[in-house]
Write a protein that holds these residues in place. Structure first.
Motif, PDB file in Angstrom:
ATOM      1  N   ARG A 107      41.582  40.523  49.411  1.00 31.86           N
ATOM      2  CA  ARG A 107      42.709  40.684  50.449  1.00 31.86           C
ATOM      3  C   ARG A 107      43.861  41.757  49.560  1.00 31.86           C
ATOM      4  N   ILE A 108      43.835  41.771  48.290  1.00 35.37           N
ATOM      5  CA  ILE A 108      44.881  42.500  47.535  1.00 35.37           C
ATOM      6  C   ILE A 108      44.202  43.403  46.802  1.00 35.37           C
ATOM      7  N   GLY A 109      43.479  42.908  45.745  1.00 37.68           N
ATOM      8  CA  GLY A 109      42.717  43.568  44.624  1.00 37.68           C
ATOM      9  C   GLY A 109      42.151  43.141  43.756  1.00 37.68           C
ATOM     10  N   PRO A 110      41.314  43.626  42.741  1.00 31.37           N
ATOM     11  CA  PRO A 110      40.735  42.988  41.593  1.00 31.37           C
ATOM     12  C   PRO A 110      41.914  42.491  40.580  1.00 31.37           C
ATOM     13  N   VAL A 111      42.697  43.225  40.450  1.00 32.07           N
ATOM     14  CA  VAL A 111      43.761  42.833  39.363  1.00 32.07           C
ATOM     15  C   VAL A 111      44.486  41.635  40.047  1.00 32.07           C
ATOM     16  N   ALA A 112      44.714  41.692  41.253  1.00 35.68           N
ATOM     17  CA  ALA A 112      45.256  40.282  41.615  1.00 35.68           C
ATOM     18  C   ALA A 112      44.096  38.803  41.703  1.00 35.68           C
ATOM     19  N   ARG A 113      43.158  39.288  41.711  1.00 28.64           N
ATOM     20  CA  ARG A 113      42.211  38.173  41.419  1.00 28.64           C
ATOM     21  C   ARG A 113      42.262  37.658  39.985  1.00 28.64           C
ATOM     22  N   ARG A 114      42.311  38.530  39.061  1.00 28.41           N
ATOM     23  CA  ARG A 114      42.195  38.310  37.562  1.00 28.41           C
ATOM     24  C   ARG A 114      43.514  37.660  37.166  1.00 28.41           C
ATOM     25  N   THR A 115      44.750  38.267  37.931  1.00 29.79           N
ATOM     26  CA  THR A 115      46.016  37.472  37.596  1.00 29.79           C
ATOM     27  C   THR A 115      45.752  36.138  37.986  1.00 29.79           C
ATOM     28  N   ALA A 116      45.498  35.906  39.227  1.00 34.81           N
ATOM     29  CA  ALA A 116      45.613  34.504  39.443  1.00 34.81           C
ATOM     30  C   ALA A 116      44.629  33.496  38.991  1.00 34.81           C
ATOM     31  N   SER A 117      43.593  33.888  38.238  1.00 33.35           N
ATOM     32  CA  SER A 117      42.490  33.187  37.430  1.00 33.35           C
ATOM     33  C   SER A 117      43.116  33.030  36.165  1.00 33.35           C
ATOM     34  N   VAL A 118      44.018  33.928  35.416  1.00 35.93           N
ATOM     35  CA  VAL A 118      44.531  33.629  34.177  1.00 35.93           C
ATOM     36  C   VAL A 118      45.640  32.851  34.279  1.00 35.93           C
ATOM     37  N   PHE A 119      46.248  32.787  35.598  1.00 37.34           N
ATOM     38  CA  PHE A 119      47.568  31.644  35.799  1.00 37.34           C
ATOM     39  C   PHE A 119      46.801  30.401  35.709  1.00 37.34           C
ATOM     40  N   PHE A 120      45.615  30.350  36.403  1.00 38.07           N
ATOM     41  CA  PHE A 120      45.179  28.968  36.589  1.00 38.07           C
ATOM     42  C   PHE A 120      44.522  28.657  35.170  1.00 38.07           C
ATOM     43  N   LEU A 121      43.821  29.316  34.454  1.00 32.12           N
ATOM     44  CA  LEU A 121      43.283  29.155  33.343  1.00 32.12           C
ATOM     45  C   LEU A 121      44.269  28.577  32.262  1.00 32.12           C
ATOM     46  N   VAL A 122      45.540  29.302  31.895  1.00 32.32           N
ATOM     47  CA  VAL A 122      46.368  28.914  30.872  1.00 32.32           C
ATOM     48  C   VAL A 122      47.022  27.826  31.431  1.00 32.32           C
ATOM     49  N   SER A 123      47.698  27.473  32.727  1.00 27.34           N
ATOM     50  CA  SER A 123      48.369  26.293  33.096  1.00 27.34           C
ATOM     51  C   SER A 123      47.417  25.068  33.272  1.00 27.34           C
ATOM     52  N   LYS A 124      46.157  25.247  33.522  1.00 24.25           N
ATOM     53  CA  LYS A 124      45.108  24.285  33.741  1.00 24.25           C
ATOM     54  C   LYS A 124      45.052  23.742  32.305  1.00 24.25           C
ATOM     55  N   ALA A 344      36.125  23.111  36.287  1.00 24.97           N
ATOM     56  CA  ALA A 344      36.694  24.231  36.893  1.00 24.97           C
ATOM     57  C   ALA A 344      37.083  25.435  35.997  1.00 24.97           C
ATOM     58  N   LEU A 345      37.565  25.110  34.794  1.00 26.50           N
ATOM     59  CA  LEU A 345      37.794  26.107  33.816  1.00 26.50           C
ATOM     60  C   LEU A 345      36.540  26.998  33.543  1.00 26.50           C
ATOM     61  N   THR A 346      35.561  26.278  33.365  1.00 21.67           N
ATOM     62  CA  THR A 346      34.256  27.159  33.071  1.00 21.67           C
ATOM     63  C   THR A 346      34.033  28.064  34.147  1.00 21.67           C
ATOM     64  N   THR A 347      33.954  27.312  35.336  1.00 19.48           N
ATOM     65  CA  THR A 347      33.753  28.028  36.556  1.00 19.48           C
ATOM     66  C   THR A 347      34.521  29.187  36.538  1.00 19.48           C
ATOM     67  N   CYS A 348      35.683  29.120  36.854  1.00 23.47           N
ATOM     68  CA  CYS A 348      36.676  30.222  36.820  1.00 23.47           C
ATOM     69  C   CYS A 348      36.629  31.413  35.807  1.00 23.47           C
ATOM     70  N   TYR A 349      36.161  31.149  34.669  1.00 22.79           N
ATOM     71  CA  TYR A 349      35.889  32.070  33.455  1.00 22.79           C
ATOM     72  C   TYR A 349      34.791  32.767  33.790  1.00 22.79           C
ATOM     73  N   CYS A 350      33.593  32.046  34.043  1.00 23.00           N
ATOM     74  CA  CYS A 350      32.382  32.701  34.219  1.00 23.00           C
ATOM     75  C   CYS A 350      32.439  33.535  35.445  1.00 23.00           C
ATOM     76  N   VAL A 351      33.015  33.070  36.623  1.00 22.34           N
ATOM     77  CA  VAL A 351      32.812  33.723  37.951  1.00 22.34           C
ATOM     78  C   VAL A 351      34.120  34.973  38.101  1.00 22.34           C
ATOM     79  N   ASP A 352      35.287  34.493  37.662  1.00 21.89           N
ATOM     80  CA  ASP A 352      36.293  35.189  38.064  1.00 21.89           C
ATOM     81  C   ASP A 352      36.582  36.138  36.754  1.00 21.89           C
ATOM     82  N   ILE A 353      36.430  35.831  35.705  1.00 25.74           N
ATOM     83  CA  ILE A 353      36.885  36.859  34.440  1.00 25.74           C
ATOM     84  C   ILE A 353      35.608  37.673  34.062  1.00 25.74           C
ATOM     85  N   CYS A 354      34.439  36.912  33.933  1.00 24.49           N
ATOM     86  CA  CYS A 354      33.097  37.365  33.504  1.00 24.49           C
ATOM     87  C   CYS A 354      32.408  38.156  34.640  1.00 24.49           C
ATOM     88  N   HIS A 355      32.605  37.679  35.829  1.00 28.20           N
ATOM     89  CA  HIS A 355      31.811  38.145  37.096  1.00 28.20           C
ATOM     90  C   HIS A 355      30.210  37.886  36.747  1.00 28.20           C
TER      91      HIS A 355
END
Length: 472
Positions: A107-124, A344-355
């Protein structure tokens, strides 16, 4: 030695469940369970997965500081789960998502996806490590000190056990292990409740009546608007807590996305949404009975509310059986939340960060690496050994959910990608602005923000994103 034997037997049963459910797994099974999970199993397991070991210890002690007013927040959970079920889940299923942070990416862009993923990774990873650190300290105190195992070895041992039963099956295994652990958790709490009532010379009916008549049983605060426990504040905050910490959290949503279809996922979501009120009522009622028992035995109440349940259950004051049950409850609650967080952290890293969703080798390495990082964080917390630092980390993690709320709200309002290069700056600036606002208001008026700070944080992020985003 009895407690250690009990813990080892518990893990043996856990590994048996894991082995039966992890045969022939693929990346699709690890990330989404191949969308074959029975909704009622997911619903039951999610109740336990949402209750960490810290929650099990903390909620009974809440009666010392705020009576049963926490139930006002739990009542707000119910409409919050309905919002997630009818607003967010349809989008996630229609887009056939593996991770929910692909939504702001579309809906917004790839930077928004990575930003949301990084916020999740760090906080979680930080938040989950802090919670697991507290649990490891309790297990060290009640179990591993008996066999003279130092804390430095306790932590990697506990994390290694989680890695062993999640490394192959991932989320498909967790649906079943969480069901087993939730069953253990509530069986333990009910048995401890019965034991405490028996020490008070009460049957089940008399114990319920004693809790209802106790001055600690107040639920609703309707008179003082400035009170952080006011009903409207707690209820509305409960709605947003669920929307953000469940609907926008990959850890909480990953199991829900393993259901066969949207209809079953909605059943799952709404069912366990209603379950939180009776579950927390049970924990708080246990806290009231422990206060009554302390008064009858002439025992001084602890200075910290978190010590109420361990003071009785962990010290042997209620007998060896209750101590064993307490240990099992702590292990069940902490592992059912920590294992899902690591997956969930593994999933987010592989799918959102590394694609690289289909790269099994990367997934295995990432899962192991995150477990090692988990151990390092816990060792750091133990080295710092400061309550104020741990509290500050909790506060920091609570601030990171506000940008996720604003980011997803902005994504729901947009249909076309935008120039999203400023998204990270807005999401970092919003918590900083909130911190300044909170400090200024408290210094000038004496008013202390509660859960409503989450809504303010999300609103600032949303407004900032609306100002910065431009259509291509």
């Amino acid at each position: 030695m009895l407690m250690l034997t009990t813990v080892l037997l518990y893990f043996a049963l856990l590994f048996a469940v894991s082995r039966l459910t992890s045969k022939g797994t693929t990346n699709e099974d690890f990330y989404r369970g191949n969308r074959r999970s029975p909704w009622y199993m997911v619903a039951f397991g999610m109740v336990g997965a949402s209750i960490s070991g810290v929650t099990l210890v903390s909620v009974p002690g809440m009666v010392l500081t705020s009576d049963m007013t926490y139930l006002q927040t739990c009542l707000g959970f119910i409409p919050g789960y309905f919002v997630v079920a009818w607003v967010l889940l349809p989008l996630y299923y229609r887009m056939n998502l593996t991770t929910i942070y692909a939504l702001p990416g579309e809906r917004i862009g790839p930077v928004a996806r990575r930003t949301a993923s990084v916020f999740f990774l760090v906080s979680k990873i930080v938040g989950a490590a802090v919670r697991f650190y507290v649990v490891c300290m309790l297990l060290q105190r009640f179990v591993f000190d008996e066999v003279h195992l130092p804390f430095a070895f306790t932590v990697p041992l506990m994390v290694a056990l989680i890695w062993l039963y999640t490394r192959r099956g991932g989320i498909r295994t967790l649906v079943w292990t969480d069901t087993f652990q939730t069953l253990c958790l509530f069986t333990v709490v009910i048995l401890i409740f019965i034991q405490v009532a028996d020490r008070l010379g009460m049957g089940a009916g008399e114990a319920v009546e004693a809790v209802a008549q106790s001055p600690y049983s107040r639920i609703f605060v309707l008179d003082d608007w400035m009170d952080r426990r006011h009903f409207l504040k707690q209820f509305v905050s409960g709605i947003f807590i669920v929307i953000v910490m469940t609907g926008l959290d990959q850890d909480m949503m990953q199991k829900n996305l393993t259901c066969r279809n949207l209809k079953e996922a909605r059943k799952d979501m709404c069912t366990y949404g209603f379950a939180f009120v009776p579950a927390n009522l049970l924990f708080l009622s246990l806290g009231v009975l422990l206060v009554l028992l302390a008064g009858e035995q002439g025992v001084a109440l602890p200075a910290k509310s978190d010590e109420l349940l361990p003071m009785f259950a962990g010290s042997g004051a209620l007998g060896a059986m209750v101590t064993v049950l307490f240990t099992i409850g702590i292990v069940a609650a902490s592992f059912s939340s920590a294992d899902s967080a690591l997956t969930a952290l593994t999933t987010c890293y592989c799918v959102d960060i590394c694609h690289r969703k289909d790269d099994e080798r990367l997934r295995k390495r990432a899962h192991l690496g995150i477990c090692l990082l988990f151990v390092v964080f816990i060792w750091i917390f133990e080295a710092v050994n400061s309550t104020s630092v741990i509290d500050a980390i909790y506060i920091l993690c609570s601030y990171t959910y506000g940008p996720l709320l604003g980011l997803f709200a902005c994504a729901l309002c947009r249909r076309r990608p935008a120039a999203d290069r400023l998204v990270p700056y807005v999401c970092v600036a919003s918590p900083l602005i909130c911190g300044v606002v909170e400090y200024t208001v408290q210094q000038s008026t004496g008013y202390r923000f509660g859960y409503e700070l989450l809504m303010l944080n999300g609103l600032i992020t949303f407004a900032g994103l609306q100002l910065c985003l431009r259509r291509r």
